[in-house]
Structures are given as C-alpha cells and as structure tokens.
Scaffold this active site. Structure first.
Site, PDB file in Angstrom:
ATOM      1  N   LYS A   3       0.855  -1.208   0.000  1.00 47.73           N
ATOM      2  CA  LYS A   3       0.000   0.000   0.000  1.00 47.73           C
ATOM      3  C   LYS A   3       0.883   1.246   0.000  1.00 47.73           C
ATOM      4  O   LYS A   3       0.705   2.165  -0.803  1.00 47.73           O
ATOM      5  CB  LYS A   3      -0.894   0.030   1.234  1.00 47.73           C
ATOM      6  CG  LYS A   3      -1.541   1.397   1.503  1.00 47.73           C
ATOM      7  CD  LYS A   3      -2.380   1.392   2.756  1.00 47.73           C
ATOM      8  CE  LYS A   3      -1.622   1.546   4.037  1.00 47.73           C
ATOM      9  NZ  LYS A   3      -1.272   2.929   4.372  1.00 47.73           N
ATOM     10  N   ASN A   4       1.879   1.271   0.885  1.00 40.86           N
ATOM     11  CA  ASN A   4       2.677   2.485   1.058  1.00 40.86           C
ATOM     12  C   ASN A   4       3.688   2.717  -0.054  1.00 40.86           C
ATOM     13  O   ASN A   4       4.294   3.778  -0.134  1.00 40.86           O
ATOM     14  CB  ASN A   4       3.368   2.462   2.426  1.00 40.86           C
ATOM     15  CG  ASN A   4       2.355   2.637   3.538  1.00 40.86           C
ATOM     16  OD1 ASN A   4       1.193   2.948   3.286  1.00 40.86           O
ATOM     17  ND2 ASN A   4       2.787   2.423   4.763  1.00 40.86           N
ATOM     18  N   CYS A  24      -5.203  12.765  13.595  1.00 39.58           N
ATOM     19  CA  CYS A  24      -5.031  11.343  13.280  1.00 39.58           C
ATOM     20  C   CYS A  24      -4.939  10.553  14.575  1.00 39.58           C
ATOM     21  O   CYS A  24      -4.351  11.019  15.551  1.00 39.58           O
ATOM     22  CB  CYS A  24      -3.759  11.148  12.462  1.00 39.58           C
ATOM     23  SG  CYS A  24      -3.422   9.437  12.076  1.00 39.58           S
ATOM     24  N   ARG A  46       0.442  14.765  13.366  1.00 35.46           N
ATOM     25  CA  ARG A  46       1.126  14.484  12.082  1.00 35.46           C
ATOM     26  C   ARG A  46       1.182  15.752  11.238  1.00 35.46           C
ATOM     27  O   ARG A  46       0.515  15.860  10.206  1.00 35.46           O
ATOM     28  CB  ARG A  46       0.430  13.359  11.341  1.00 35.46           C
ATOM     29  CG  ARG A  46       0.459  12.040  12.103  1.00 35.46           C
ATOM     30  CD  ARG A  46      -0.196  10.926  11.353  1.00 35.46           C
ATOM     31  NE  ARG A  46       0.595  10.471  10.221  1.00 35.46           N
ATOM     32  CZ  ARG A  46       0.206   9.492   9.409  1.00 35.46           C
ATOM     33  NH1 ARG A  46      -0.958   8.900   9.618  1.00 35.46           N
ATOM     34  NH2 ARG A  46       0.950   9.100   8.404  1.00 35.46           N
ATOM     35  N   ASP A  54       5.031   0.795  12.061  1.00 33.60           N
ATOM     36  CA  ASP A  54       3.790   0.149  11.586  1.00 33.60           C
ATOM     37  C   ASP A  54       3.667  -1.297  12.035  1.00 33.60           C
ATOM     38  O   ASP A  54       2.661  -1.952  11.741  1.00 33.60           O
ATOM     39  CB  ASP A  54       3.701   0.238  10.061  1.00 33.60           C
ATOM     40  CG  ASP A  54       3.544   1.678   9.585  1.00 33.60           C
ATOM     41  OD1 ASP A  54       3.763   1.932   8.394  1.00 33.60           O
ATOM     42  OD2 ASP A  54       3.235   2.547  10.421  1.00 33.60           O
ATOM     43  N   ARG A  95      -8.395  -0.797   5.273  1.00 30.72           N
ATOM     44  CA  ARG A  95      -7.581   0.234   4.613  1.00 30.72           C
ATOM     45  C   ARG A  95      -6.232  -0.305   4.183  1.00 30.72           C
ATOM     46  O   ARG A  95      -5.623   0.201   3.241  1.00 30.72           O
ATOM     47  CB  ARG A  95      -7.350   1.412   5.568  1.00 30.72           C
ATOM     48  CG  ARG A  95      -8.612   2.154   5.965  1.00 30.72           C
ATOM     49  CD  ARG A  95      -8.259   3.392   6.756  1.00 30.72           C
ATOM     50  NE  ARG A  95      -7.366   4.250   5.963  1.00 30.72           N
ATOM     51  CZ  ARG A  95      -6.979   5.451   6.395  1.00 30.72           C
ATOM     52  NH1 ARG A  95      -7.361   5.878   7.581  1.00 30.72           N
ATOM     53  NH2 ARG A  95      -6.172   6.191   5.653  1.00 30.72           N
TER      54      ARG A  95
HETATM   55  C1  EPZ Z   1       4.396   7.091   6.314  1.00 30.60           C
HETATM   56  O1  EPZ Z   1       3.617   8.162   6.858  1.00 30.60           O
HETATM   57  C2  EPZ Z   1       3.468   5.869   6.263  1.00 30.60           C
HETATM   58  N1  EPZ Z   1       2.313   6.171   5.437  1.00 30.60           N
HETATM   59  C3  EPZ Z   1       2.999   5.519   7.671  1.00 30.60           C
HETATM   60  O2  EPZ Z   1       2.240   4.305   7.596  1.00 30.60           O
HETATM   61  C4  EPZ Z   1       4.207   5.245   8.538  1.00 30.60           C
HETATM   62  O3  EPZ Z   1       3.784   5.030   9.865  1.00 30.60           O
HETATM   63  C5  EPZ Z   1       5.164   6.449   8.503  1.00 30.60           C
HETATM   64  O4  EPZ Z   1       5.515   6.779   7.156  1.00 30.60           O
HETATM   65  C6  EPZ Z   1       6.455   6.182   9.262  1.00 30.60           C
HETATM   66  O5  EPZ Z   1       7.092   5.054   8.779  1.00 30.60           O
HETATM   67  C7  EPZ Z   1       2.409   6.028   4.092  1.00 30.60           C
HETATM   68  O6  EPZ Z   1       3.438   5.707   3.539  1.00 30.60           O
HETATM   69  C8  EPZ Z   1       1.173   6.267   3.308  1.00 30.60           C
HETATM   70  P1  EPZ Z   1       6.424  10.513   8.372  1.00 30.60           P
HETATM   71  P2  EPZ Z   1       4.189   9.668   6.841  1.00 30.60           P
HETATM   72  O7  EPZ Z   1       6.270  11.811   7.680  1.00 30.60           O
HETATM   73  O8  EPZ Z   1       5.060   9.871   5.669  1.00 30.60           O
HETATM   74  C9  EPZ Z   1       6.837  13.785  11.833  1.00 30.60           C
HETATM   75  C10 EPZ Z   1       0.409   2.859   7.858  1.00 30.60           C
HETATM   76  O9  EPZ Z   1       0.041   2.298   8.908  1.00 30.60           O
HETATM   77  N2  EPZ Z   1       6.675  14.791  10.779  1.00 30.60           N
HETATM   78  O10 EPZ Z   1       7.602   9.684   8.021  1.00 30.60           O
HETATM   79  O11 EPZ Z   1       3.023  10.553   7.035  1.00 30.60           O
HETATM   80  C11 EPZ Z   1       5.576  12.957  12.026  1.00 30.60           C
HETATM   81  O12 EPZ Z   1       4.629  13.594  12.830  1.00 30.60           O
HETATM   82  C12 EPZ Z   1       0.847   4.344   7.920  1.00 30.60           C
HETATM   83  O13 EPZ Z   1       0.453   2.303   6.760  1.00 30.60           O
HETATM   84  C13 EPZ Z   1       6.790  16.133  11.103  1.00 30.60           C
HETATM   85  O14 EPZ Z   1       7.026  16.487  12.259  1.00 30.60           O
HETATM   86  O15 EPZ Z   1       5.080   9.663   8.183  1.00 30.60           O
HETATM   87  C14 EPZ Z   1       6.137  11.676  12.629  1.00 30.60           C
HETATM   88  O16 EPZ Z   1       6.305  11.860  13.988  1.00 30.60           O
HETATM   89  C15 EPZ Z   1       0.537   4.989   9.222  1.00 30.60           C
HETATM   90  N3  EPZ Z   1       6.615  17.044  10.107  1.00 30.60           N
HETATM   91  C16 EPZ Z   1       7.487  11.535  11.924  1.00 30.60           C
HETATM   92  O17 EPZ Z   1       7.824  12.829  11.428  1.00 30.60           O
HETATM   93  C17 EPZ Z   1       6.382  16.684   8.795  1.00 30.60           C
HETATM   94  O18 EPZ Z   1       6.234  17.549   7.925  1.00 30.60           O
HETATM   95  C18 EPZ Z   1       7.505  10.537  10.765  1.00 30.60           C
HETATM   96  O19 EPZ Z   1       6.393  10.788   9.951  1.00 30.60           O
HETATM   97  C19 EPZ Z   1       6.297  15.315   8.494  1.00 30.60           C
HETATM   98  C20 EPZ Z   1       6.442  14.378   9.492  1.00 30.60           C
END
Ligand code: EPZ
Length: 422
Positions: A22-23, A117, A122, A309, A401
């Site tokens: 999916k991701n 969320c 996020r 995850d 999902r």
């Molecule tokens: C991706 O989300 C995945 N989603 C998530 O999987 C996964 O948990 C996550 O990466 C971490 O591995 C998809 O790929 C669709 P991040 P993403 O930006 O990109 C902070 C699932 O279960 N952050 O890497 O949204 C954020 O809050 C889903 O399949 C900021 O502070 O995650 C988090 O603490 C859930 N500012 C950390 O970084 C930003 O602008 C990592 O988030 C962006 C992120």
C-alpha cells in the site's frame, strides 16, 4: 459497519502470498501526475486507501481503469483541476503527496491540509519547508495549502530532517517535485524506506535522474519532461511482518510467498530474539514457533530501524512472552490506542509517555474491542487468534484500509474469523 468475530485460540499453518505494498503504491500513483500519458501499475492491492487515492486522481482530471488481471491504468494526459478536496484528504492523509507532483506539472496546487489522526500529531511542516526551498510560494487559506511556483521550480540543497528523523511522504513530495526542477537538488536526511527507494527507481524509469537511492542523501538532476511508465509494486513488508507475527502468536508455521526479507532485517532480528524461527525459502520465507517466547526491547525508528507500523502487532505478540518487554515508540510517540484494548483482553501493559512496559501473561482472554487505526486493528486481530473465546473487533473498516480481506486469507490457514455487518 462490519465487525469481526474471532474464535481462539487457533494454530495457523500453511502458505500465504504477500500482496503489493500500500505504502509503495500510493506515492507511485501520485508520480503518474508528473507525466502526460498512460502509466501502468502492476500488483496494486485492492484496498480502500487505493480506491480513495484513485478518486483523488480522478478529481484532478486523470482517468483510471483496472484490467481483469488487476493492472491499474492511470491516464494523466489531462490535469485540469489541481485541487485536493477536503472531502477526500480528510479520509486519507497520504493524499498530501500529490502536492509536489502537481507543483512540478502545473506550477500550482491547492490541497486540503490533513487534519487530526488517531496515531498522533502528524504535521506537514517539513513537506512545506522543502517545497518552499524549491521556490514554491505557500499560503494557508480556509484549511487549504495554496501553493504556487509561477516561474517553475529551482533545484537547491535541502535538509529534510525533523524532530523524529526523516519523513517518508515528505521525502516523496520533495523528491517528485525536484525531478522537474531547474538544476540540481540534494536532499539530506531523506527517508530510506524501501517504498521511497522504489519510488525513486520508478521515477528514473520515467526519465528522472536520481542517484543515492536507498541512502539519506538523494541527488536529483532536474529534467524537462518525464514519460509515463509501467511499474511492478514491491511486496508489502508491513503485511508480511503482520503475518509473521500471526504465525508466532499462534505457535504456528507459515510460508510467506512474495516477501523480501532483505527489506525486513530489523523485524526478522527481533523475531529471532523472541525465539521465532525465520528461514528464507524461495521468493519468501518460513516462519514458525514451537517454544516459549523470550521478552525483548523494541524501539521504533525510521528505516532501517524497527518499523512503527509493526509496533502494535509486536505488542500483542510480546504480551504472551515469559517476562517483561519494553516498547519505545520514537516515530509517533502517541501511537498507543491499542494498549487499553489489549488490556481488555487480559494483557498486562503499562504506558508511560512513549514507552510501554509489557509484562508477559500466560494467556489472553477474548473480549469485545474497538479498532482505532489500521495497525492497531491488526494487533487486535492477532490477539483474537491467540485469546481464549470469541473476540469481537469493532470498526473493521480500519483494517480494510491496509489488508485485503484479511479474514479470507487467514481462515484457510486455520483461523476462525467471520465478518458480520451490524
Ligand atoms: C508514512 O507516513 C506511512 N504512510 C505511515 O504508515 C508510517 O507510519 C510512517 O511513514 C512512518 O514510517 C504512508 O506511507 C502512506 P512521516 P508519513 O512523515 O510519511 C513527523 C500505515 O500504517 N513529521 O515519516 O506521514 C511525524 O509527525 C501508515 O500504513 C513532522 O514532524 O510519516 C512523525 O512523527 C501509518 N513534520 C514523523 O515525522 C512533517 O512535515 C515521521 O512521519 C512530516 C512528518
């Protein structure tokens, strides 16, 4: 509203084929926007998140179709409405990754700001910071990110690290935008997840010039144009990890087909430390457990660290280990909605900030529980497979999902799960 009724305990045994990721699929669907033409994605899973993303692309002007073989065709010849509506973005945060490609293709975009969320705060500040450095003007208007690059994008050196390390979709957004920018972009502290490496390889197949793939430093030489492409989506390592935990929690033996162990070293390492056997076999592996489980410590981190995850699924597993385990969530510090639900099933979990102390118990007891997010619901299903009695998991839509009809894949392996509409 569907619920699952899960009879336990059971022992899982047999073979299961891991679906496409999916991701990995979502960012590649967004990448189709970068070229004007028909892209073909093979191995995209049938999930509600994929359908929602399809709706989003149609709203932009794309035409989508699926062949009987399941190949997804995305015709992005026309992008006449570069707007990601609130009604879609609120259902799926990953919609944000259309922002970079739209800016590169159309020079402007309006995308609803993602809201709250269940897994925690996020923000998308790093996405916006990176795009601004490519010359994008960004304003927030009525809950929408209004972004413009009237003179196109210009390559820059960009540091994309954040308080919790790298950002996966933030890297995807800036990477995709940089492919059509003037000059060179260097992204430092880029995410190294296999899904991002896969995206970069697909972009190169479309004619992009990206090097340093798989490392925290990506170098992108901007090009004038990209061509549509044909891509095979990589297997879903999180789905694979979930089935591995299912084999372990039921003291079973599963053969996972279409599973890339090289993308799962941190997960396999933890399983082996617990006392689970993981052997490479064909295009996958065999996972089994016969003895008791050893408690371990797990800290989630960006790739190649242990994936957040799989945190919930491993918490369900370690709830039955012989002793105390420590789980520290370093990516989404509040990602613990499953803790109270697992405790309802007689687990012994104590949360303190981003840490959960998992005191192993002899057995779990069935109970009605509530799914709150995708991976938490997977953990509740695993607990239901091992628990004594009938577990009822509410709000199954969360699991749909990210897992394609999971009960139809677990039942042939020995599970007793029925889906009922209430
Ligand atoms: C991706 O989300 C995945 N989603 C998530 O999987 C996964 O948990 C996550 O990466 C971490 O591995 C998809 O790929 C669709 P991040 P993403 O930006 O990109 C902070 C699932 O279960 N952050 O890497 O949204 C954020 O809050 C889903 O399949 C900021 O502070 O995650 C988090 O603490 C859930 N500012 C950390 O970084 C930003 O602008 C990592 O988030 C962006 C992120």
């Amino acid at each position: 509203m569907d619920v699952f009724r899960i009879e336990g305990p059971v022992r899982l045994c047999g073979s299961v084929r891991i679906n496409g990721s999916k991701n990995a699929s979502l960012p590649i669907m967004a990448a189709a926007i970068l070229s004007a033409g028909k892209s073909v994605l093979k191995g995209v899973p049938n999930l509600s998140d994929i359908s929602v993303f399809g709706e989003l692309l149609r709203q932009l002007g794309c035409r989508l179709s699926k062949t009987p073989a399941g190949d997804l065709h995305i015709d992005s010849t026309v992008i006449n409405n570069p707007v990601g509506e609130y009604e879609i973005v609120r259902r799926m945060r990953a919609s944000i990754c259309i922002l970079g490609p739209l800016l590169a293709r159309c020079g402007r975009a309006e995308v609803s700001m993602p809201g709250g969320c269940a897994i925690g705060d996020r923000p998308v500040d790093i996405h916006l910071r990176g795009l601004k450095q490519l010359g994008v003007r960004i304003n927030l208007k009525n809950g929408y990110i209004v972004a413009e690059a009237p003179h196109g994008l210009t390559g820059r050196d960009i540091f994309l690290g954040g308080p919790f390390g790298s950002t996966v979709l933030g890297t995807a957004n800036v990477l995709m935008a940089a492919t059509l920018a003037k000059g060179r972009t260097i992204i430092e502290s880029a995410a190294c997840e296999p899904e991002i490496a896969h995206l970069a390889n697909c972009l190169n197949k479309m004619g992009a010039k990206i090097t340093g793939i798989g490392s925290p430093k990506l170098t992108i030489e901007g090009v004038k144009q990209l061509q549509p492409g044909e891509f095979e989506v990589i297997p879903d390592r999180i789905e694979a990890g979930t089935f591995m935990a299912a084999a372990a929690i039921t003291k079973g033996e599963l053969k996972l087909e279409n599973c890339q162990l090289e993308d799962m070293m941190a997960v396999v390492d933890k399983l082996r430390n617990i006392g689970v056997t993981v052997e490479s076999a064909g295009d996958g592996c065999v996972v089994s457990r016969t003895g008791s489980m050893t408690p371990i410590d797990v800290t989630t981190q960006p790739y190649p660290g242990f994936p957040t995850d799989l945190q919930a699924q491993f918490m369900a597993l370690l709830a039955l280990a012989e002793g105390n385990s420590i789980i520290i969530e370093k990516v989404f510090p509040d990602r613990f909605m499953h803790v109270a639900e697992l405790n309802r099933m007689a687990a012994n979990l104590r949360k303190e900030g981003p840490t959960v102390i998992v005191a192993g118990v002899k057995k779990l007891i069935a109970a009605p529980v509530m799914a709150s997010d995708l991976r938490a619901s997977a953990a509740l299903v695993l607990a239901g497979l091992a628990a004594e009695g009938t577990t009822v998991v509410n709000r199954v839509y969360h699991i749909d999902r990210g897992y394609e009809r999971i009960e139809e894949r677990l039942n042939p392996l020995g599970a007793k799960i029925s889906r009922e509409s209430v």
